[in-house]
Structures are given as structure tokens and as C-alpha cells.
Design an enzyme around this catalytic site. Structure first.
Site, PDB file in Angstrom:
ATOM      1  CG  ASP A  24      48.144  42.156  42.643  1.00  0.00           C
ATOM      2  OD1 ASP A  24      49.150  42.067  41.901  1.00  0.00           O
ATOM      3  OD2 ASP A  24      47.098  41.519  42.436  1.00  0.00           O
ATOM      4  CD  GLU A  72      43.226  42.062  39.989  1.00  0.00           C
ATOM      5  OE1 GLU A  72      43.528  41.822  41.171  1.00  0.00           O
ATOM      6  OE2 GLU A  72      42.080  41.889  39.532  1.00  0.00           O
ATOM      7  CE  LYS A 125      48.484  39.644  40.197  1.00  0.00           C
ATOM      8  NZ  LYS A 125      47.060  39.628  40.476  1.00  0.00           N
ATOM      9  CE  LYS A 128      40.181  39.114  41.080  1.00  0.00           C
ATOM     10  NZ  LYS A 128      40.210  40.593  41.093  1.00  0.00           N
ATOM     11  CB  VAL A 151      46.889  42.820  49.254  1.00  0.00           C
ATOM     12  CG1 VAL A 151      47.550  43.310  50.525  1.00  0.00           C
ATOM     13  CG2 VAL A 151      47.116  43.815  48.122  1.00  0.00           C
ATOM     14  CB  THR A 152      43.336  40.351  49.384  1.00  0.00           C
ATOM     15  OG1 THR A 152      42.589  39.560  48.446  1.00  0.00           O
ATOM     16  CG2 THR A 152      43.045  41.808  49.145  1.00  0.00           C
ATOM     17  CB  CYS A 156      45.908  38.483  44.068  1.00  0.00           C
ATOM     18  SG  CYS A 156      44.677  39.229  42.965  1.00  0.00           S
ATOM     19  CD  GLN A 196      43.502  19.173  52.936  1.00  0.00           C
ATOM     20  OE1 GLN A 196      43.416  18.141  52.280  1.00  0.00           O
ATOM     21  NE2 GLN A 196      42.923  20.306  52.558  1.00  0.00           N
TER      22      GLN A 196
HETATM   23  N1  TIU Z   1      45.034  41.527  44.231  1.00  0.00           N
HETATM   24  C1  TIU Z   1      43.854  41.032  44.606  1.00  0.00           C
HETATM   25  O1  TIU Z   1      43.741  40.304  45.574  1.00  0.00           O
HETATM   26  N2  TIU Z   1      42.743  41.441  43.882  1.00  0.00           N
HETATM   27  C2  TIU Z   1      41.485  41.551  44.407  1.00  0.00           C
HETATM   28  O2  TIU Z   1      40.534  41.915  43.715  1.00  0.00           O
HETATM   29  N3  TIU Z   1      41.341  41.254  45.719  1.00  0.00           N
HETATM   30  C3  TIU Z   1      40.222  41.394  46.487  1.00  0.00           C
HETATM   31  O3  TIU Z   1      40.245  40.945  47.628  1.00  0.00           O
HETATM   32  N4  TIU Z   1      39.185  42.058  46.010  1.00  0.00           N
END
Ligand code: TIU
Length: 215
Positions: A24, A72, A125, A128, A151-152, A156, A196
């Protein structure tokens, strides 16, 4: 086998069954005026992942190893967007880069610096996680190890790594090639993966992976 100095311990991978996943890295998340900023985020926080990721991509491609990108987003009629997601964001609304998080719009596409090379699959997609409602698992036939970037970190990337771990993939998340709008989520998000005993993956710096690829 190449072995990366990782947390919580060494990460070994066979390059013939390893893919690089770039999650993303879209204008809607990285540029002002897109989806990320519409949620109240400081999009400049994500920039720091771009340069290390571009450098890694160059090395990875030179080694002839596979890259898969994800994006996304949603169909223009929003039929694949759950009502609760629609209600909590600006998805489908007009923004400076077209309708926010809608497939085919300029903002939905990947930033120029990390544009997919010819032949590299781009998985669209709606969620997430990159496995939900996509053909990613089929695309990864023969792949066992996933190098995860994008990201992020806590949204995701985490969701995708958890999904991948449950499907038997061994995930190495590159700390400098993933980004969060929140510095504390970046730190804790990475710690959660490696805690862990590596509960759902490994974490390393891209320099330590690049060393192994170029050895
Ligand atoms: N790709 C992804 O992480 N989608 C999000 O909406 N991330 C946010 O941190 N908002």
C-alpha cells in the site's frame, strides 16, 4: 542459506522461495489530501520509509527476485466497502487526487518513486490484510518466506503479517521500510511482531538483508 541478523533471532531464507511484499505505498496514504490525511494523520511520517525501500527494491530486482505490490481500495460503486468502513472515512469522496481510495484514481496508485516494474503483480485488496478477498495466496505458490515492507506498520502491515503467519509463511518485517503515522505505534508495532519469541514474525533492518543478498 542466507541468514539475516534479526529480532528475536536469526532469519534464514531460501531466495528461490522468497518474495518481497510492498504494501500500500499509495499516494492516498503518503501524499497530503489523500485518505491518510483525511483521517487526521500527519502523512509526512510515512516518507522516511520511501528511500530505504527504493534502495532495497533496486537490489532485490537486480538479484532477479520476485516483488509483489498491494493497493488498498474499492470499486467505484463502493460495493466492496463495508458500511462501517465507509462511515469512518472519506472513501469515495472527491479529493485532490480523485475519489479517495477508489481503484483507477490517481491517488489510489503507487507513488512514483516505488512504481511497480513491468511484470510485477499488483494485488488490489478491499481490506487491511492482503490475503482477504484477493488471490495473493495463489500468487505465492512455491513461496515460503516473505520480506514485508510498506504502510502502515500497525494496520495493513500487521494485518497482512498475521494473515501470512497463519498460512505458514515466514515473515521478515523491515523496520526502516515500514511506516506509521504514529512514532510510538511504529516502535511498539515492531516490538509486538518480534516479542514472545517472534510470535508472528521477525524484524530486521534493510541493510542487514541487503548484505545477505549481495554476499
Ligand atoms: N494500508 C493501511 O495501513 N491502511 C490504513 O488505513 N492505514 C492506516 O493507518 N489508516
Amino acid at each position: 542459506m542466507p541468514t539475516v541478523d534479526a529480532r528475536p533471532g536469526p532469519y534464514s531464507f531460501d531466495p528461490s522461495s522468497t518474495a518481497l511484499l510492498v504494501i500500500d505505498m499509495q499516494r492516498d496514504f503518503l501524499l497530503p489530501g489523500g485518505f491518510g490525511e483525511s483521517l487526521g494523520n500527519d502523512v509526512s511520517q510515512l516518507r522516511r520509509a520511501v528511500e530505504p525501500l527504493a534502495a532495497l527494491l533496486a537490489v532485490w530486482r537486480a538479484a532477479g527476485l520476485p516483488v509483489i505490490h498491494t493497493r488498498e481500495g474499492h470499486e467505484p460503486d463502493l460495493s466492496d466497502c463495508p458500511p462501517a468502513k465507509l462511515a469512518r472515512g472519506a472513501i469515495g469522496q472527491d479529493g485532490p487526487y480523485g475519489r479517495i481510495l477508489i481503484r483507477g484514481e490517481y491517488g489510489h496508485d503507487i507513488i512514483d518513486e516505488l512504481a511497480p516494474a513491468d511484470g510485477e503483480p499488483v494485488v488490489d485488496k478491499p481490506g487491511k490484510g492482503a490475503f482477504y478477498a484477493t488471490d495473493l495466496d495463489d500468487l505465492l505458490k512455491g513461496i515460503r518466506s516473505l520480506i514485508v515492507t510498506g504502510v502502515t506498520t500497525e494496520v495493513c502491515v500487521h494485518t497482512t503479517v498475521r494473515e501470512a503467519n497463519d498460512r505458514g509463511y515466514e515473515c521478515l518485517v523491515l523496520a526502516d521500510c515500514v511506516g506509521s503515522y504514529f512514532p510510538e505505534f511504529q516502535r511498539v508495532g515492531l516490538e509486538m511482531i518480534a516479542a514472545q519469541g517472534g510470535i508472528f514474525g521477525w524484524v530486521a533492518d534493510s541493510a542487514d538483508l541487503i548484505k545477505e543478498i549481495q554476499r
